[in-house]
Design a protein around this motif. Structure first.
Motif, short mmCIF file in Angstrom:
data_model
loop_
_atom_site.label_atom_id
_atom_site.label_comp_id
_atom_site.label_asym_id
_atom_site.label_seq_id
_atom_site.Cartn_x
_atom_site.Cartn_y
_atom_site.Cartn_z
N CYS A 82 10.93 18.90 -19.07
CA CYS A 82 9.56 18.77 -19.11
C CYS A 82 8.77 20.07 -18.98
CB CYS A 82 8.95 18.01 -17.94
SG CYS A 82 9.50 16.51 -17.77
N HIS A 83 8.44 20.63 -20.31
CA HIS A 83 7.91 21.93 -20.47
C HIS A 83 6.47 22.24 -19.68
CE1 HIS A 83 4.83 20.32 -22.99
NE2 HIS A 83 5.46 20.31 -24.12
N ASP A 84 5.90 21.13 -19.47
CA ASP A 84 4.25 21.45 -18.76
C ASP A 84 4.62 21.51 -17.26
OD1 ASP A 84 4.94 18.77 -18.84
OD2 ASP A 84 2.84 18.34 -19.39
N ALA A 85 6.04 21.06 -16.70
CA ALA A 85 6.08 20.92 -15.08
C ALA A 85 5.79 22.42 -14.46
CB ALA A 85 7.43 20.51 -14.92
N ASP A 86 4.91 22.39 -13.57
CA ASP A 86 4.56 23.72 -12.77
C ASP A 86 5.26 23.47 -11.44
OD1 ASP A 86 3.54 26.21 -12.33
OD2 ASP A 86 1.65 25.43 -11.86
N LEU A 87 6.29 23.39 -11.16
CA LEU A 87 7.19 23.32 -10.07
C LEU A 87 7.32 24.48 -9.51
CD1 LEU A 87 9.81 20.88 -11.16
CD2 LEU A 87 7.65 20.27 -10.32
N GLU A 88 7.45 24.49 -8.09
CA GLU A 88 7.74 25.55 -7.12
C GLU A 88 9.15 25.91 -7.31
OE1 GLU A 88 6.63 24.70 -3.35
OE2 GLU A 88 4.50 24.28 -3.83
N VAL A 89 9.48 27.41 -7.86
CA VAL A 89 11.12 27.55 -7.90
C VAL A 89 11.43 28.68 -7.11
CG1 VAL A 89 12.90 28.26 -9.66
CG2 VAL A 89 10.90 26.70 -10.15
N ASP A 90 12.36 28.63 -6.16
CA ASP A 90 12.80 29.56 -5.32
C ASP A 90 13.72 30.83 -5.89
OD1 ASP A 90 15.55 28.73 -5.81
OD2 ASP A 90 15.64 28.27 -3.66
N THR A 91 14.24 31.79 -5.64
CA THR A 91 15.07 32.92 -6.26
C THR A 91 16.24 32.47 -6.93
OG1 THR A 91 15.84 33.60 -4.04
CG2 THR A 91 13.69 34.55 -4.74
N ALA A 92 16.76 31.42 -6.13
CA ALA A 92 17.98 30.86 -6.91
C ALA A 92 17.70 29.94 -8.22
CB ALA A 92 18.80 30.29 -5.64
N GLY A 93 16.40 29.59 -8.28
CA GLY A 93 15.86 28.68 -9.38
C GLY A 93 16.00 27.48 -8.94
N VAL A 94 15.88 27.05 -7.63
CA VAL A 94 16.11 25.62 -7.32
C VAL A 94 14.62 25.19 -7.42
CG1 VAL A 94 16.72 24.19 -5.43
CG2 VAL A 94 18.06 25.93 -6.05
N PRO A 95 14.32 24.11 -8.01
CA PRO A 95 12.79 23.45 -7.65
C PRO A 95 12.40 22.79 -6.60
CG PRO A 95 14.33 22.34 -9.13
CD PRO A 95 15.09 23.34 -8.93
N CYS A 96 11.37 22.89 -6.00
CA CYS A 96 10.94 22.29 -4.93
C CYS A 96 11.79 22.53 -3.76
CB CYS A 96 10.77 20.74 -5.39
SG CYS A 96 9.58 20.48 -6.73
N ALA A 97 12.36 23.65 -3.44
CA ALA A 97 13.15 24.14 -2.41
C ALA A 97 12.64 23.50 -0.98
CB ALA A 97 13.80 25.13 -2.55
N ARG A 98 11.33 23.67 -0.93
CA ARG A 98 10.81 23.50 0.51
C ARG A 98 10.41 22.01 0.68
NH1 ARG A 98 5.83 27.21 1.17
NH2 ARG A 98 5.22 26.20 -0.80
N ARG A 99 10.53 21.26 -0.56
CA ARG A 99 10.00 19.64 -0.26
C ARG A 99 10.96 18.87 -0.61
NH1 ARG A 99 4.65 17.51 -0.18
NH2 ARG A 99 4.70 15.38 -0.31
#
Length: 96
Positions: free
Chosen positions: A71-88
């Motif tokens: 999904c090109h319009d997703a604005d997810l939090e990505v950590d330095t390893a490229g993992v999305p939503c790492a905190r949640r």
């Protein structure tokens, strides 16, 4: 008269907060609902790109990864390893 003014003020604030809650604007502050016990994790075939764009709107790590990839319009939090939503959602290395 002073008590009436305070009551009206508190009622208006409560109504505003309730309206924001109903509109979904407070979703980022609400805890996520735990998955049902024994439920199978969702597969990527079950996900579709829609209006959701933030980690607070996702329901699993697999869903966040699907949105990040497809999904090109997703604005997810990505950590330095490229993992999305790492905190949640993707909090452990073996998260799906």
């Amino acid at each position: 008269m002073k008590r009436l003014a305070i009551f009206v003020f508190v009622a208006l604030v409560a109504w505003q907060v309730y309206s924001q809650y109903r509109a979904g604007a407070l979703a980022a502050f609400m805890p996520a609902r735990p998955a049902a016990m024994g439920a199978a994790p969702a597969t990527p075939a079950e996900f579709t790109c829609d209006m959701r764009t933030h980690c607070a709107q996702m329901t699993s790590c697999a869903e966040a990864k699907y949105f990040q990839k497809n999904c090109h319009d997703a604005d997810l939090e990505v950590d330095t390893a490229g993992v999305p939503c790492a905190r949640r959602w993707c909090t452990s290395p073996d998260a799906p």
